[in-house]
Design a protein around this motif. Structure first.
Motif, mmCIF file in Angstrom:
data_model
loop_
_atom_site.group_PDB
_atom_site.id
_atom_site.type_symbol
_atom_site.label_atom_id
_atom_site.label_comp_id
_atom_site.label_asym_id
_atom_site.label_seq_id
_atom_site.Cartn_x
_atom_site.Cartn_y
_atom_site.Cartn_z
ATOM 1 N N THR A 11 0.834 -1.208 0.000
ATOM 2 C CA THR A 11 0.000 0.000 0.000
ATOM 3 C C THR A 11 0.866 1.254 0.000
ATOM 4 O O THR A 11 0.559 2.232 -0.693
ATOM 5 C CB THR A 11 -0.928 -0.014 1.235
ATOM 6 O OG1 THR A 11 -1.725 -1.204 1.212
ATOM 7 C CG2 THR A 11 -1.833 1.198 1.251
ATOM 8 N N VAL A 12 1.960 1.224 0.806
ATOM 9 C CA VAL A 12 2.873 2.377 0.847
ATOM 10 C C VAL A 12 3.481 2.631 -0.533
ATOM 11 O O VAL A 12 3.553 3.771 -1.012
ATOM 12 C CB VAL A 12 3.978 2.154 1.901
ATOM 13 C CG1 VAL A 12 5.085 3.197 1.750
ATOM 14 C CG2 VAL A 12 3.383 2.214 3.291
ATOM 15 N N VAL A 13 3.927 1.536 -1.187
ATOM 16 C CA VAL A 13 4.521 1.692 -2.522
ATOM 17 C C VAL A 13 3.496 2.258 -3.504
ATOM 18 O O VAL A 13 3.797 3.164 -4.296
ATOM 19 C CB VAL A 13 5.074 0.334 -3.011
ATOM 20 C CG1 VAL A 13 5.518 0.438 -4.473
ATOM 21 C CG2 VAL A 13 6.244 -0.106 -2.142
ATOM 22 N N GLU A 14 2.275 1.716 -3.450
ATOM 23 C CA GLU A 14 1.232 2.203 -4.365
ATOM 24 C C GLU A 14 0.906 3.665 -4.102
ATOM 25 O O GLU A 14 0.799 4.463 -5.042
ATOM 26 C CB GLU A 14 -0.024 1.340 -4.207
ATOM 27 C CG GLU A 14 0.159 -0.104 -4.702
ATOM 28 C CD GLU A 14 -1.061 -0.956 -4.406
ATOM 29 O OE1 GLU A 14 -1.964 -0.455 -3.702
ATOM 30 O OE2 GLU A 14 -1.103 -2.123 -4.863
ATOM 31 N N LEU A 15 0.768 4.006 -2.807
ATOM 32 C CA LEU A 15 0.455 5.409 -2.481
ATOM 33 C C LEU A 15 1.599 6.327 -2.878
ATOM 34 O O LEU A 15 1.374 7.441 -3.402
ATOM 35 C CB LEU A 15 0.168 5.535 -0.984
ATOM 36 C CG LEU A 15 -1.118 4.866 -0.484
ATOM 37 C CD1 LEU A 15 -1.222 5.005 1.029
ATOM 38 C CD2 LEU A 15 -2.340 5.500 -1.155
ATOM 39 N N THR A 16 2.851 5.870 -2.621
ATOM 40 C CA THR A 16 4.013 6.698 -2.998
ATOM 41 C C THR A 16 4.089 6.872 -4.511
ATOM 42 O O THR A 16 4.357 7.977 -5.012
ATOM 43 C CB THR A 16 5.299 6.051 -2.475
ATOM 44 O OG1 THR A 16 5.200 5.876 -1.052
ATOM 45 C CG2 THR A 16 6.508 6.927 -2.776
ATOM 46 N N SER A 17 3.822 5.789 -5.233
ATOM 47 C CA SER A 17 3.855 5.881 -6.694
ATOM 48 C C SER A 17 2.757 6.810 -7.206
ATOM 49 O O SER A 17 2.997 7.659 -8.091
ATOM 50 C CB SER A 17 3.681 4.489 -7.308
ATOM 51 O OG SER A 17 4.732 3.631 -6.905
ATOM 52 N N ASP A 18 1.575 6.646 -6.622
ATOM 53 C CA ASP A 18 0.482 7.535 -7.033
ATOM 54 C C ASP A 18 0.804 8.987 -6.707
ATOM 55 O O ASP A 18 0.544 9.894 -7.527
ATOM 56 C CB ASP A 18 -0.824 7.120 -6.329
ATOM 57 C CG ASP A 18 -1.330 5.769 -6.804
ATOM 58 O OD1 ASP A 18 -0.886 5.326 -7.899
ATOM 59 O OD2 ASP A 18 -2.154 5.148 -6.098
ATOM 60 N N ALA A 19 1.383 9.222 -5.523
ATOM 61 C CA ALA A 19 1.726 10.595 -5.144
ATOM 62 C C ALA A 19 2.806 11.170 -6.054
ATOM 63 O O ALA A 19 2.740 12.344 -6.465
ATOM 64 C CB ALA A 19 2.196 10.625 -3.686
ATOM 65 N N ALA A 20 3.822 10.321 -6.373
ATOM 66 C CA ALA A 20 4.890 10.799 -7.264
ATOM 67 C C ALA A 20 4.333 11.104 -8.657
ATOM 68 O O ALA A 20 4.709 12.113 -9.289
ATOM 69 C CB ALA A 20 6.002 9.749 -7.354
ATOM 70 N N ARG A 21 3.433 10.236 -9.122
ATOM 71 C CA ARG A 21 2.829 10.500 -10.445
ATOM 72 C C ARG A 21 2.007 11.787 -10.428
ATOM 73 O O ARG A 21 2.113 12.626 -11.338
ATOM 74 C CB ARG A 21 1.942 9.323 -10.835
ATOM 75 C CG ARG A 21 1.347 9.472 -12.241
ATOM 76 C CD ARG A 21 0.513 8.258 -12.641
ATOM 77 N NE ARG A 21 -0.687 8.147 -11.824
ATOM 78 C CZ ARG A 21 -0.857 7.255 -10.871
ATOM 79 N NH1 ARG A 21 0.105 6.381 -10.590
ATOM 80 N NH2 ARG A 21 -1.978 7.217 -10.160
ATOM 81 N N GLU A 22 1.221 11.947 -9.359
ATOM 82 C CA GLU A 22 0.441 13.180 -9.254
ATOM 83 C C GLU A 22 1.350 14.404 -9.157
ATOM 84 O O GLU A 22 1.056 15.464 -9.736
ATOM 85 C CB GLU A 22 -0.474 13.108 -8.028
ATOM 86 C CG GLU A 22 -1.561 12.045 -8.108
ATOM 87 C CD GLU A 22 -2.574 12.367 -9.195
ATOM 88 O OE1 GLU A 22 -2.744 13.556 -9.513
ATOM 89 O OE2 GLU A 22 -3.182 11.419 -9.722
#
Length: 300
Positions: free
Chosen positions: A215-226
């Motif tokens: 979940t952390v990786v997904e959230l971090t990836s989503d945040a970095a993409r955003e």
């Protein structure tokens, strides 16, 4: 006077003889009248009775229900799991003459010893029979086993002139040497269960941690993409604003960009080796500004 003197001993002797020949059997007793060790009379009913003084004697026995606690007995059921049991029995004397022949002068104490031996033998025989396990003894089938012991003990004790009314098992325990082994086995089982619970807990914890890390990786990836999208949109907006500003006043735009360059390049104790007619200093001598406005200090 002399007649009275002779009468007194006769009266005393008569009283002694009468008192020695009379005995009472109450409702709680049975009695045997013995003459030189031989039974002459069996008295089963309460009341006033007579015997020959100094020749016959009376033995009293209980007519009430008697109780007996047996000593602890070790038995081995068919599953070879040894148990220690003790029993409680109730009996009564039904044939006084036969009872006297069986126990002799030992009385009730001798009878208790004989009945206890019969009970111990029957307890071992019934509880050690094929098909009788320790679980059977400890289950509801225990009542049937006690009934078997009662019937067999009654048949054996009939020769003593007594009737065994009931036999009950009071306690059923493991031998002392087996208690430690049983405790150790129980402790090992509990430790194994605890280890299983700990392993299941660790497994659940690993799953939760893996899910959290994913979940952390997904959230971090989503945040970095955003963030990249936002940063790209901001850069695009900045470029658009610069382009519009440049289009409105090209000369002013060049001027502000040059001032920014001067600010970044000219710090304290800065030294430059550059040609005086370089375009970098065009706004200092006015050559870069239409109309001859110079940014150089007066008198230069």
């Amino acid at each position: 006077m002399r007649r009275i003197t002779y009468l007194i001993p006769v009266l005393v002797l008569g009283v002694v003889l009468i008192s020695s020949s009379i005995f009472v059997v109450d409702e709680r007793q049975r009695a045997l009248v013995l003459q030189f060790g031989q039974i002459r009379q069996v008295i089963d009913e309460p009341g006033l009775n007579f015997k020959i003084p100094f020749i016959q004697n009376v033995i009293y026995y209980e007519d009430r229900i008697l109780s007996l606690d047996t000593a602890a007995t070790e038995v081995t059921p068919s599953d070879d799991r040894r148990l220690v049991v003790d029993a409680f029995a109730r009996y009564r004397i039904v044939d006084t003459e036969q009872f006297n022949r069986a126990v002799g002068g030992g009385g009730i104490r001798r009878a208790d010893d004989l009945i206890e031996a019969i009970l111990t033998d029957r307890i071992r025989a019934v509880l050690g029979a094929d098909g009788v396990t320790s679980n059977t003894i400890l289950s509801s089938e225990r009542a049937g086993l006690m009934q078997q012991i009662t019937l067999q003990a009654r048949a054996r004790a009939a020769s003593l002139g007594v009737e065994v009314l009931d036999v009950r098992l009071k306690q059923t325990n493991l031998p002392a040497q087996n208690l430690d082994a049983t405790f150790a086995r129980m402790r090992a089982e509990r430790e194994r269960e605890a280890a299983d619970e700990i392993a299941r807990g660790e497994e659940a914890a690993q799953r939760i941690r893996a899910t959290a890390d994913r979940t952390v990786v997904e959230l971090t990836s989503d945040a970095a993409r955003e963030a990249e999208i936002t940063r790209g949109e901001a850069d695009a907006e900045r470029t658009r604003i610069f382009a519009e500003a440049f289009g409105q006043d090209t000369e002013f735009f060049d001027f502000t960009r040059s001032l920014t360059a001067y600010e970044r390049a000219l710090g304290e104790n800065s030294s430059f080796v550059i040609s005086p007619d370089s375009e970098f200093f065009g706004y200092f001598d006015g050559s870069a500004i239409g109309g001859g406005n110079s940014l150089a200090p007066a008198g230069q």
